[in-house]
Design a protein around this motif. Structure first.
Motif, PDB file in Angstrom:
ATOM      1  N   PRO A  93       8.826   2.444  -7.223  1.00  0.00           N
ATOM      2  CA  PRO A  93       7.554   2.586  -7.942  1.00  0.00           C
ATOM      3  C   PRO A  93       6.826   1.257  -8.080  1.00  0.00           C
ATOM      4  O   PRO A  93       5.603   1.215  -8.025  1.00  0.00           O
ATOM      5  N   ILE A  94       7.583   0.190  -8.238  1.00  0.00           N
ATOM      6  CA  ILE A  94       6.967  -1.120  -8.386  1.00  0.00           C
ATOM      7  C   ILE A  94       6.574  -1.629  -6.995  1.00  0.00           C
ATOM      8  O   ILE A  94       7.380  -1.624  -6.070  1.00  0.00           O
ATOM      9  N   GLY A  95       5.338  -2.010  -6.852  1.00  0.00           N
ATOM     10  CA  GLY A  95       4.866  -2.501  -5.563  1.00  0.00           C
ATOM     11  C   GLY A  95       4.249  -1.445  -4.683  1.00  0.00           C
ATOM     12  O   GLY A  95       3.704  -1.744  -3.620  1.00  0.00           O
ATOM     13  N   TYR A  96       4.308  -0.187  -5.105  1.00  0.00           N
ATOM     14  CA  TYR A  96       3.699   0.890  -4.309  1.00  0.00           C
ATOM     15  C   TYR A  96       2.250   1.014  -4.742  1.00  0.00           C
ATOM     16  O   TYR A  96       1.954   1.550  -5.794  1.00  0.00           O
ATOM     17  N   ARG A  97       1.341   0.526  -3.897  1.00  0.00           N
ATOM     18  CA  ARG A  97      -0.048   0.431  -4.311  1.00  0.00           C
ATOM     19  C   ARG A  97      -1.029   1.221  -3.446  1.00  0.00           C
ATOM     20  O   ARG A  97      -2.157   1.434  -3.830  1.00  0.00           O
ATOM     21  N   THR A  98      -0.641   1.605  -2.237  1.00  0.00           N
ATOM     22  CA  THR A  98      -1.600   2.208  -1.312  1.00  0.00           C
ATOM     23  C   THR A  98      -2.127   3.553  -1.798  1.00  0.00           C
ATOM     24  O   THR A  98      -1.404   4.336  -2.410  1.00  0.00           O
ATOM     25  N   ALA A  99      -3.394   3.803  -1.505  1.00  0.00           N
ATOM     26  CA  ALA A  99      -3.993   5.107  -1.794  1.00  0.00           C
ATOM     27  C   ALA A  99      -4.077   5.964  -0.538  1.00  0.00           C
ATOM     28  O   ALA A  99      -4.504   7.122  -0.616  1.00  0.00           O
ATOM     29  N   SER A 100      -3.663   5.423   0.598  1.00  0.00           N
ATOM     30  CA  SER A 100      -3.801   6.147   1.869  1.00  0.00           C
ATOM     31  C   SER A 100      -3.009   7.450   1.880  1.00  0.00           C
ATOM     32  O   SER A 100      -3.403   8.414   2.534  1.00  0.00           O
TER      33      SER A 100
END
Length: 798
Positions: free
Chosen positions: A440-447
């Motif tokens: 969960p930490i570091g997962y930032r993409t909206a793709s």
């Protein structure tokens, strides 16, 4: 004629005569063999290389008997007619195909007829269609003239449509089986045992009937499933055929992902008998958190405290990707993301699906450093070690790939480009399945926001004993005496030890607990002893992927301890700051130059990451090092404290006071023999602040939980301070402190009972309640039963 333009055809595949259905079934089986072999049907010879990669039946299109998908997405539809004669049946069939071609619904149309069909259709019309498509309209036979006139009445481009129409005769009748004989010859290249060719044909023929009845589809992978379900062995001697490529790949994937490993065990364990599937729930909200690194780390390390809510939809592990083809699995530390993908690789390969399992961090590095495209890197990594040629795997138009992608969050600055490439692959290969794991930490993409998201959550407490017992049984084997005692060991660890609730909720720690119990560890040991044994296990039985340690054990321990201190005291320090501090402290003891120390720190960091003790995490624009479990950092930090001088230890303890992270560290340090210095440092702090109250509470907990003998002097000092605050006017604080004193009463009944007895008549009901609870726990020597009865009657009203 308007009726001929309608797309609303009744799907009546099963309504044809038995003879017609037999012919259609045989044609479908022939097509399936060409899919498996990767060989052209030659029904569109001169137009395209008509190697079908997928066949589907009863599609409801213009030629709804069969639909072929070729490489590059080219599509043809096929009408299959037995005993066809000139008339309405012929013209409706051809004109529907023509309209579909004109509307670009299909690229080509094919009419398949049997040998007893009208020869003017099977030969003359078939030849004239080709001639018209080439621009020749001279010397046409009557049927061709009629068809040309029909197309002109519909205002359709005659030449263009005829160029994409073909009439093909297939010899697949009871008395004329030339095409079936040719197909059986193709089966010689598919069947490992030539004696199984007849059985293979019969199986594919029966399956063709099922394809028609259920309006389903087949690719090379599903044809393998059909054949292997009949115990027909696939030949791997023709590596360029789709069925051989997929079969070789599935065999290799199944073998290389047949089990899983845990730290401290030198054998692979069975998914069937030892793996505890972690509960998987559908994620309700996939939005990314926007708070800082401190909060993100706290949530990440508290992941194993999560509990399933009634509203959460839970799914079985093996169903991932089966219904929702594109998925993102989110999980905290030690929750078994990589093991889950290994399990899925095995399951999908056993079902005949072509699987590519890759580490996305390695893929991102390859794309960045070698300039490779995503798909090229995916196949190179996914097939590495399989013996398969990447070009062969990509050349057959295999579209139902299963991509198992581990660690999207670890791609760093390349995360967005990798996520976009995954999205493009899913669009370009709609029959594929893609399962991505991430922390969960570091997962930032909206793709990938439109993909189905899941969370791995901790194991339920009521399944822990069974899971731990199964692990022990699989580790020792059926003939080992410990096998029979596995349930007893597991029950003692989970139900009776201080550490049972700690280890059972994380698959990583559960596996470590099993390894330690097999090695003779006491099932009811203390937390400090457990972590000492865990760190010893990391030393003695590191995973093979870690390779040799870059330095002696003492140096490796020193590095971990220094890093533990950094993580606890400054959890959001950058990787560079942590590296510099570790290098500075290591250099002092080793007489290294700064450069040598930094190189050693880098090597140690990589080693402990490979072992599974450390993780590098990134949140927004910050990156840091952390331990895979917070308690590992706290134990390492305690070891760091144990190496300090008395004055430095006191200063360190003072610096920790007021921080939430200090509590467990000091508990570990106390059990390492530092209790006297720690108590002295803590008890010298003020009682009047919030920090002072925290110190009081922690001191009571320390004397209660310590595995070492606590001196009478320390006990007296701690309890004196605690009871002086039990008369506080802060009700909630008294309840919290009273709960700790209650636990202390079990270990120190006389010391607690005597002090609590003096507060039984206190004017504050919360103080009286805490005092009465304490004396009852301490024993009947410290209260009168009649007094207790009257006190209980008074408490509700007060």
């Amino acid at each position: 004629m308007n009726a001929l333009l309608s797309n609303n055809k009744k799907k009546a595949g099963g309504a044809a005569t038995a003879g017609g259905m037999n012919f259609q079934t045989a044609v479908t089986a022939l097509a399936a063999i060409h899919v498996a072999r990767g060989r052209p049907l030659l029904w569109l010879e001169g137009l395209i290389d008509d190697v079908p990669v997928e066949i589907s039946a009863e599609t409801g299109g213009a030629g709804d008997d069969l639909r072929f998908t070729y490489r590059d997405g080219i599509i043809s539809e096929v009408q299959i007619k037995r005993g066809l004669r000139a008339g309405t049946r012929l013209w409706e069939t051809l004109q529907k195909l023509a309209v579909a071609i004109h509307r670009d619904e299909i690229n080509y149309g094919i009419l398949v007829v049997c040998p007893n069909s009208s020869q003017p259709i099977a030969r003359q019309l078939a030849e004239d269609l080709t001639r018209i498509g080439e621009g020749r309209t001279d010397s046409l036979k009557n049927h061709a003239k009629t068809f040309k006139q029909n197309l002109e009445k519909l205002d359709l481009p005659v030449s263009l449509i005829c160029a994409r129409l073909r009439i093909v005769t297939v010899h697949a009748l009871t008395y004329d089986q030339a095409s079936i004989a040719a197909a059986r010859a193709e089966l010689e290249h598919i069947c490992q045992d030539k004696k199984q060719i007849g059985a293979a044909w019969e199986r594919l023929y029966r399956d063709a009937g099922a394809i028609i009845e259920y309006r389903s589809a087949r690719r090379a992978s599903s044809i393998i499933q059909v054949l292997t379900s009949a115990n027909i062995k696939i030949s791997l001697k023709e590596p360029r055929s789709p069925v051989a490529v997929v079969s070789q790949l599935t065999n290799w994937v199944a073998k290389t992902n047949s089990g899983f490993s845990i730290i401290g065990v030198r054998k692979r364990l069975s998914f069937d008998s030892a793996w505890a599937p972690v509960p998987i729930i559908v994620r309700d909200d996939i939005s990314n958190e926007d708070d800082g690194l401190v909060e993100a780390l706290a949530r990440y390390h508290a992941w194993d405290q999560r509990k399933e809510q009634a509203k959460n939809q839970q799914i079985e592990s093996y169903t991932l990707g089966r219904f929702f083809r594109f998925a993102v699995v989110v999980a905290g530390p030690g929750m078994g993301k990589t093991t889950l993908l290994t399990y899925l690789a095995r399951r999908y390969s056993e079902d005949g699906f072509p699987v590519l399992k890759v580490n996305l961090r390695a893929l991102a590095v390859r794309m960045r450093t070698k300039g490779e495209a995503f798909e090229e890197s995916m196949f190179e990594l996914g097939l590495d070690g399989s013996g398969l040629c990447v070009n062969d795997a990509r050349a057959h138009g295999i579209g139902d790939w299963v991509l198992l992608c581990d660690g999207l969050d670890e791609c760093g600055p390349d995360q967005e480009s990798v996520a976009e490439a995954l999205l493009k692959f899913s669009i370009g290969h709609p029959n594929s399945r893609i399962i991505v794991t991430t922390r969960p930490i570091g997962y930032r993409t909206a793709s990938l926001s439109d993909w189905r998201h899941y969370d791995l959550i901790p194991l339920a407490d009521d399944t822990a004993v069974e899971c731990l017992s199964e692990l022990i049984c699989d580790i020792v084997g059926p003939d080992d005496p410990r096998n029979a005692a596995a349930s007893v060991l597991a029950t003692a660890h989970v139900k009776q030890s201080q550490t049972g609730s700690l280890t059972v909720r994380s698959p990583l720690l559960l596996g470590i607990a099993a390894a330690l119990l097999v090695r003779g560890s006491e099932p009811s040991q203390s937390k400090s002893k457990l972590y000492a044994e865990i760190f010893q296990l990391f030393d003695e039985e590191p995973p093979a992927r870690a390779g040799p340690a870059p330095a002696a054990n003492s140096v490796m321990h020193r590095f971990v301890n220094i890093l533990g201190w950094n993580v606890v005291s400054s959890p959001i320090n950058s990787v560079k700051d942590m590296r510099d501090d570790c290098a500075t402290k290591l250099a002092l003891g080793l007489d290294y130059t700064s450069l040598q120390a930094k190189q050693l720190v880098d090597e140690c960091t990589c080693y402990w990451q490979d072992v599974g003790l450390l993780e590098r995490v990134q949140h927004m624009d910050q990156d840091t090092l952390t331990f895979v479990h917070k308690t590992f950092a706290e134990y390492a930090c305690a070891r760091y404290l144990s190496d300090l001088s008395e004055s430095d230890l006191k200063n360190a303890v003072y610096s920790l006071i007021g921080q939430q992270s200090w509590s467990e560290v000091l508990g570990f340090a106390t059990d390492m023999g530092l209790g006297v210095m720690i108590y002295d440092a803590l008890l010298s702090s003020s009682q009047d602040t919030n920090t002072g109250r925290d110190v009081t509470l922690r001191c009571v907990e320390l004397i209660t939980e310590s595995t070492l003998e606590v001196s009478e002097e320390i006990v007296q000092r701690v309890l004196e301070r605690a009871f002086s605050e039990l008369a506080s006017t802060r009700r909630q604080w008294v309840y919290e402190l009273g709960s700790s004193i209650l636990r202390a009463a079990k270990r120190f009944p006389a010391e607690v009972g005597q002090r609590a007895a003096k507060l039984l008549e206190n004017s504050q009901p919360w103080t009286r309640l805490a005092a009465w609870a304490s004396v009852v726990e301490a024993g009947q020597d410290y209260y009168d039963l009649k007094h207790l009865r009257s006190a209980l009657q008074e408490l509700p009203s007060s």
